[in-house]
Enzyme design. Sequence first.
Site, PDB file in Angstrom:
ATOM      1  N   GLY A   1      -6.533 115.242 -58.892  1.00  0.00           N
ATOM      2  CA  GLY A   1      -6.746 116.130 -59.610  1.00  0.00           C
ATOM      3  C   GLY A   1      -7.654 115.723 -61.098  1.00  0.00           C
TER       4      GLY A   1
ATOM      5  N   TYR B   1     -11.426  96.656 -47.176  1.00  0.00           N
ATOM      6  CA  TYR B   1     -10.236  97.407 -47.438  1.00  0.00           C
ATOM      7  C   TYR B   1      -9.032  96.246 -47.247  1.00  0.00           C
ATOM      8  CZ  TYR B   1     -12.750 102.045 -47.492  1.00  0.00           C
ATOM      9  OH  TYR B   1     -13.481 103.022 -47.748  1.00  0.00           O
TER      10      TYR B   1
END
Length: 302
Positions: free
Chosen positions: A223, A71
Site C-alpha cells: 500500500g 536472501y
Amino acid sequence: MNSETITAKDSGTWKLGDLTVNRIGFGTMRLTQDGAALDPRAVPSDRGRALSVLRRAVELGVNHLDTASFYFSRLRSANELVNSALAPYPDDLVITTKVGPGRDQHGEWTDAATPDQLRGQVEENLRQLGRDHLDVVNYRRQRPGSIAEHFGALAELREAGLIRHLGLSNVGPEHLAEAQAIAPVVCVQNKYGLGAASPESDAFLRSCGEQGIAFVPFYAIAGHAGERGAAGAAQDAEVLAVAAAHGVSAAEIRLAWSLHLGPHVLAIPGTGNPAHLEANVAAGALKLSDEELARLDAVHRA
C-alpha cells in the site's frame, strides 16, 4: 471465495521459455526473517513455519518460486529452506534465482558482482539449491549504463548448461533490447504495483507482453498511504472499498488487479504466514468487474 478450494492453477498459466508456470507464484525473500526484508538486524524466522509454508505453497499448486542466494538472515537461507522443504523437487517446479547484488556474511550490502564474479554467484545458488542447473536466472541491474558485459557472462553460462533461461530485473526498455541482442530473455522483474508506477513503466509492461516476455512485479501488494500522505490514504480507501465488496483483503485486490493487466503478468507474493499464503493464492482466481477495474485504474493513474 473459499481459498481452500482454490489453487494456483486457477490463476492461469504462462511459459517462461519452455517452462509452464501458474501465474500465481511465491517469493521467498520474506521467509528468512520477521520484519523488514533483507535487514541484517531483523529476527530470524521460525524454521518449521517457513518449511511448512513452502510445502503448503506447492500443495496449493504453486510451481514458480523466486529466490536468491542473497536472501538470508542471521540463521536462515531462503535457498536452504527451499532445498530442505521441497527436494527432491517436483518435476513441474520452476525455480527462478537472481544474481548481481552482493552481501557479506553479516548481511551488509557490498559492491555488486563484476561479470567475472557472476559465475560464482550462479554456482552458489546451484550448491544451496542442490541443482545441476538453474531454471531461470535474472540479472538484477545495480549500476547505470550498459548491462551487456554482465548479461553476456550469464549467456555464456547458459550455453554451458548451468542456466536454462535468462531474465532481467530493475531494468528499462533499453536494457531489455541490449540483452535480447545477446540471448533470449524470458522475464522482466521490476518494481511495480497499483498506484506505484508511471506512464513509462506501464508502457514497458505492455511492451513485454507484445514481445512474449513475462512481466513479474515485485511490489504488487504494498500500500502507499504511508508514502504519499492524504492522497495515498484516499487511494488505499478505494482499494479497501473494492476489497470489502468481495470479502477479501486489500492485498488480494492488488494482486488480482496486477494479474488483470495481461496474461503475461506473473505474481510472486511472499509471506511467512500460512493464512496469507492461502489468501494470496486465492487472489489468482478473483474476478474483477469492468467497473471495479476502472476504479482501480483511476487509483493507479492518480
